[in-house]
Design a protein around this motif. Structure first.
Motif, PDB file in Angstrom:
ATOM      1  N   ARG A  39     -25.210 -93.101   9.553  1.00 60.55           N
ATOM      2  CA  ARG A  39     -24.146 -94.089   9.350  1.00 60.55           C
ATOM      3  C   ARG A  39     -23.007 -93.518   8.509  1.00 60.55           C
ATOM      4  O   ARG A  39     -22.016 -94.217   8.278  1.00 60.55           O
ATOM      5  CB  ARG A  39     -24.712 -95.312   8.636  1.00 60.55           C
ATOM      6  CG  ARG A  39     -25.124 -96.455   9.581  1.00 60.55           C
ATOM      7  CD  ARG A  39     -25.796 -97.496   8.721  1.00 60.55           C
ATOM      8  NE  ARG A  39     -25.749 -98.843   9.195  1.00 60.55           N
ATOM      9  CZ  ARG A  39     -26.745 -99.450   9.831  1.00 60.55           C
ATOM     10  NH1 ARG A  39     -27.832 -98.803  10.169  1.00 60.55           N
ATOM     11  NH2 ARG A  39     -26.638-100.718  10.155  1.00 60.55           N
ATOM     12  N   THR A  64     -33.599 -96.729  10.868  1.00 64.33           N
ATOM     13  CA  THR A  64     -33.627 -96.760   9.399  1.00 64.33           C
ATOM     14  C   THR A  64     -33.662 -98.202   8.890  1.00 64.33           C
ATOM     15  O   THR A  64     -34.288 -98.477   7.864  1.00 64.33           O
ATOM     16  CB  THR A  64     -32.427 -95.985   8.800  1.00 64.33           C
ATOM     17  OG1 THR A  64     -31.269 -96.232   9.589  1.00 64.33           O
ATOM     18  CG2 THR A  64     -32.697 -94.505   8.729  1.00 64.33           C
ATOM     19  N   GLN A  74     -24.825 -88.116   6.243  1.00 64.91           N
ATOM     20  CA  GLN A  74     -26.098 -88.349   6.955  1.00 64.91           C
ATOM     21  C   GLN A  74     -26.129 -87.547   8.257  1.00 64.91           C
ATOM     22  O   GLN A  74     -27.162 -86.976   8.631  1.00 64.91           O
ATOM     23  CB  GLN A  74     -26.282 -89.837   7.262  1.00 64.91           C
ATOM     24  CG  GLN A  74     -26.548 -90.701   6.046  1.00 64.91           C
ATOM     25  CD  GLN A  74     -26.733 -92.180   6.384  1.00 64.91           C
ATOM     26  OE1 GLN A  74     -27.088 -92.535   7.510  1.00 64.91           O
ATOM     27  NE2 GLN A  74     -26.498 -93.041   5.415  1.00 64.91           N
ATOM     28  N   LEU A  76     -24.334-104.157   2.597  1.00 64.85           N
ATOM     29  CA  LEU A  76     -23.809-102.855   2.150  1.00 64.85           C
ATOM     30  C   LEU A  76     -24.772-101.734   2.517  1.00 64.85           C
ATOM     31  O   LEU A  76     -25.962-101.982   2.759  1.00 64.85           O
ATOM     32  CB  LEU A  76     -23.603-102.874   0.624  1.00 64.85           C
ATOM     33  CG  LEU A  76     -22.638-103.959   0.132  1.00 64.85           C
ATOM     34  CD1 LEU A  76     -22.659-104.046  -1.386  1.00 64.85           C
ATOM     35  CD2 LEU A  76     -21.218-103.671   0.631  1.00 64.85           C
ATOM     36  N   ARG A  97     -36.835-102.233   6.157  1.00 64.07           N
ATOM     37  CA  ARG A  97     -37.458-103.573   6.132  1.00 64.07           C
ATOM     38  C   ARG A  97     -38.961-103.459   5.917  1.00 64.07           C
ATOM     39  O   ARG A  97     -39.579-104.299   5.268  1.00 64.07           O
ATOM     40  CB  ARG A  97     -37.120-104.345   7.421  1.00 64.07           C
ATOM     41  CG  ARG A  97     -35.720-104.962   7.392  1.00 64.07           C
ATOM     42  CD  ARG A  97     -35.415-105.806   8.610  1.00 64.07           C
ATOM     43  NE  ARG A  97     -35.196-105.007   9.788  1.00 64.07           N
ATOM     44  CZ  ARG A  97     -34.034-104.422  10.113  1.00 64.07           C
ATOM     45  NH1 ARG A  97     -32.982-104.594   9.342  1.00 64.07           N
ATOM     46  NH2 ARG A  97     -33.925-103.694  11.198  1.00 64.07           N
ATOM     47  N   GLY A 133     -29.280 -96.648  14.205  1.00 60.49           N
ATOM     48  CA  GLY A 133     -28.767 -97.065  12.891  1.00 60.49           C
ATOM     49  C   GLY A 133     -28.673 -95.904  11.917  1.00 60.49           C
ATOM     50  O   GLY A 133     -28.452 -96.103  10.721  1.00 60.49           O
TER      51      GLY A 133
END
Ligand code: AMP
Length: 208
Positions: free
Chosen positions: A89, A32, A93, A58, A37, A86
Motif C-alpha cells: 500500500r 494484510t 512496502q 488509517l 484482523r 491489500g
C-alpha cells in the motif's frame, strides 16, 4: 512462481477476485487486512495497536505489515505463488516485497488494479458493513477517509509497477465473472510470454 499483486481501493472487489484466483491458479492468498484482523481476534499486542489505526481508516506502519508478509513467505516456501491483496500500500512496502521475493529467487509477476469510482465504493462498503462486522465499513466518514488514504498514499504504488512494465488496470465495475475472465487473460498472457531475462537464459542455454 506466479506472484500477483491485486490492487485497488477498498471495496474494489480484491477479496472476491482473490478467492476465485487462488482456486484457478493454486495460489496462496495473503491479505494484510485479514492477517491484521486475525491478530485483533487473537488479542495480540500487535492486533491491539493496529486496531486503533484500522478503525480510523488509517494505515498501519510499514514495518508491521512487511514483517507479517515476511513470515508468511517463510511459512509457505512450497507454494506455487501468491496473491497479494491489500499489500503493498506504500512504495516502501513495494520495495520490500521485491526484496523479500528475491530471497526466494522470484519476484512480482504483475500488478492488476481494479478501478472503481468513489461513490460506488462508498455504496458497496456501506452494504458490506451490514454483514461484515467491520467497524471501518459502517461509517461513511471512515470509508471516505480510507478512499482518501488510498488516493494520497497508495495510488502511487501503481507508478512503481508501471516503471517495471508490470501494471495493468481494469474496470472494477461489472459482473464478477467478466472481471475475473479479464484478470485471467492478463495472467495467462504473462505466463506464456517469456520475459527478456528468460529469453536471454534460453539463448545462453542454446549456446552452452
Ligand atoms: P483491508 O482489509 O485491505 O481493507 O485493510 C483494512 C485496514 O487494515 C486498512 O484500512 C489499514 O488500516 C490496514 N491495512 C491493511 N493492509 C495494510 C497495508 N498493506 N499497509 C498498511 N495498513 C494496512
Amino acid at each position: 512462481m506466479l506472484n500477483i499483486v491485486l490492487f485497488g481501493p477498498p471495496g474494489a472487489g480484491k477479496g472476491t477476485q482473490s478467492q476465485k484466483l487462488i482456486a484457478r491458479y493454486n495460489l496462496v492468498h495473503l491479505s494484510t487486512g485479514d492477517l491484521l484482523r486475525s491478530q485483533i481476534t487473537q488479542g495480540t499486542e500487535l492486533g491491539l495497536r493496529a486496531k486503533k489505526l484500522m478503525d480510523e481508516g488509517l494505515l498501519v506502519p510499514d514495518e508491521v505489515v512487511i514483517g507479517m508478509i515476511e513470515s508468511q513467505l517463510a511459512n509457505n516456501t512450497t507454494a506455487a505463488g501468491f496473491i497479494f491483496d491489500g499489500f503493498p500500500r506504500t512504495v516502501p512496502q513495494a520495495q520490500s516485497l521485491d526484496e523479500l521475493t528475491q530471497r526466494y529467487d522470484t519476484g512480482v509477476s504483475c500488478m492488476i488494479a481494479l478501478e472503481v469510482a468513489e461513490e460506488e465504493l462508498v455504496k458497496r462498503l456501506l452494504e458490506r458493513g451490514k454483514t461484515s462486522g467491520r467497524p471501518d465499513d459502517q461509517d461513511e466518514a471512515k470509508i471516505r477517509r480510507r478512499v482518501n488514504v488510498y488516493n494520497t498514499e497508495t495510488a502511487q504504488v501503481a507508478g512503481y509497477y508501471a516503471e517495471q512494465q508490470k501494471f495493468h488496470a481494469l474496470n472494477g465495475i461489472g459482473a464478477i465473472e467478466e472481471i475475473f475472465t479479464q484478470i485471467c487473460d492478463i495472467i495467462d498472457q504473462k505466463q506464456v510470454a517469456p520475459s527478456i531475462s528468460d529469453g536471454q537464459q534460453a539463448a545462453d542455454e542454446v549456446k552452452a
